[in-house]
Scaffold this active site. Sequence first.
Site, PDB file in Angstrom:
ATOM      1  N   GLU A  91     -16.877  16.379  46.954  1.00 10.78           N
ATOM      2  CA  GLU A  91     -16.289  17.817  46.803  1.00 10.78           C
ATOM      3  C   GLU A  91     -15.055  18.210  47.585  1.00 10.78           C
ATOM      4  OE1 GLU A  91     -17.220  19.449  44.143  1.00 10.78           O
ATOM      5  OE2 GLU A  91     -18.718  17.827  43.784  1.00 10.78           O
ATOM      6  N   GLY A 130     -18.050  32.957  20.740  1.00 12.57           N
ATOM      7  CA  GLY A 130     -18.760  34.263  21.684  1.00 12.57           C
ATOM      8  C   GLY A 130     -17.742  35.361  21.718  1.00 12.57           C
TER       9      GLY A 130
END
Length: 645
Positions: free
Chosen positions: A451, A231
């Site tokens: 988290e 990319g």
Amino acid sequence: MVRTPQQKKQQSERKEGGAPQGKGPNLWVQLVAAFIIFLLLSAGYSLVQQYFSQQSESVPLSQIVSDINAGKVTSIEVSGDTVTATYSDKSTKTSHKETGTPLTQTLSDYGVASSSLAHVQMTVSDEGGLRFWALTLIPIIVPLLFLFGLVWYLSRQMRGAGMQAFTFGRSLARLTSPEDQNQRVTFADVAGAREAKEELTEIVDFLKNPKKFIQIGARIPKGVLLMGAPGTGKTLLARAVAGEAGVPFFSISGSEFVEMFVGVGASRVRDLFTTAKRGSPAIIFLDEIDAVGRVRGTGVGGGNDEREQTLNQILVEMDGFEPSEKVIVMAATNRPDVLDPALVRPGRFDRRVVIDLPDRRDREEILRTHSRSKPLGPDVNFAVIAERTPGFSGADLANLMNEGAILAARENRKEIAQFDLIRSIEKVMLGPERRSHVLNPKEKHITAYHEAGHALVASVLEYADPVHKVSIISRGRAAGYTLKLPLEDKKMQSRKEFLDDIAVSLGGYIAEKTVFDDITTGASNDLQVLTALARDMVTRYGMSEKIGTMVYEPGQGRTLFGAGVEGGEQSQETAAVIDAEVKRIIDGAYKRADAVLKKHRKVLDAIAGKLVEVETIERDEFEKILIANGITPKKKEGIEHAPLA
Ligand code: ADP
Ligand code: ZN
Ligand code: MG
């Protein structure tokens, strides 16, 4: 926990097709259109003709003769062979006489008495009259012009189509012809990549004006190898070189060479080179060349014969043409390390152009390039977006702009706002939010602590990237995510950073374990990633004292009776030492993460509590919680990175 694209790029190897196929309008449609135009033209012509000729009745000359004798005719006008008689009642009649004979002669031959002619006024008009020319030439010229136009147009089309059809059947290469303005890509379309463009300018010069170089005896590279992460615009740059030079661009992807039937790959290479030479100056572009260009001779049992033959044929073809043939072979790869040395020796791909991931300034430029045809709101600030997207490739940024436009369109706005772009950053990085994926209260609780564990360890450990956002809204496959972004663009990562990364990855697992005294499957991806990273540290980066600087790559492309033989290069003892070292690294990281979570348990509870309540905490909010609990958030100036090289 979620990896930043910088880490991701090390694992992913993207395959993508080359340029979209050029498709002119269908030949049949063109023929039908041509036919209709022809019909219209002839209809138009007959109308014109009628306009000129229908004013008078057409009669045989004998009729006019008898009318003259009867004294009905007052005047006669002769124009060429056309005879127009005007009668006493002002009506007119036309007729034709023999070519070349004077009218008087003809009339007397018909037996007109000169006495009756005396009453008749005779005029002979110039043949160059508009009417004459119009009536004589239009029927000839218009169809001729039309035919010429049609032939010219069709032959132009055929040249493209013929070449395309030809290349299709045999080498499967796609041709972008320089006349195809729609597909033309130039350096202006490639943002950033200054060094790469500079190097390629030389190639463009050669293709534009090969004589100049050949006359002076300069040796022009036959092959240019573009290397860079997926990319980063390798394919785009290759197309831009062709576009700048205005030469045909034959492109084929490495994976397309590799076919089931032995010999096909090699014959495709042959066809490709033959066709390109015929269209020279031209560029042949071998995309994803690592698919065929891997180191030869590692195959066991002939599994890779086809690939080797294809590669050999490429080498043969590249040796077999002279610079005077004005064909330049370009190739792209994101794995230059696995290429066969024979490919990169002088006389083949001896020119190497490295394309880096874009830095902040380049990212801003790329965003700007991709916003050209998109209406932007007044608040859009690309500098901010560029700053928030370290590690993004050009393709990621193009995708980001597109996602932003989609968001704006979905909310029925006419312009893209900064907010759309900011939301798109996360979407590109993590996949779309899945708000419908509802966690039950227990899962929500566990995810929040998981988290919070990542986020807290990341905030405390010195070399971890600071937290940008914590969320328990699931995205892609993850139940929640902690988004960390490096403070600046990094080209290298250090051992200390890796160690902290591993500790951060363990944060979720440890938090679950300490708080709930249980472990869920939610941590499995974290464990996979951190184990792979620890193994790389030992076997690839020389970051373990016991193993030292020797690199143990897993066996590349080695197959034994169809089964991959992993790590065929080290002895059993070494393998055991490697495993022990990997475990030692992970255990060390575990202890440090565990210590952080034990010491700051209060903060962990605070973050998790907030997450359960609001689901997503942005950076500002997150740092407020840290500060309230006596932890200083990381600031840009706060971290010293080792100077690069
Ligand atoms: P690669 O071949 O290196 O994997 P591509 O050339 O296919 O990458 O790039 C994919 C897309 O990303 C391009 O079509 C373009 O839209 C965008 N892109 C990548 N790099 C750039 C750049 N430097 N400037 C503008 N667009 C870029
Ligand atoms: Zn996690
Ligand atoms: Mg590509």
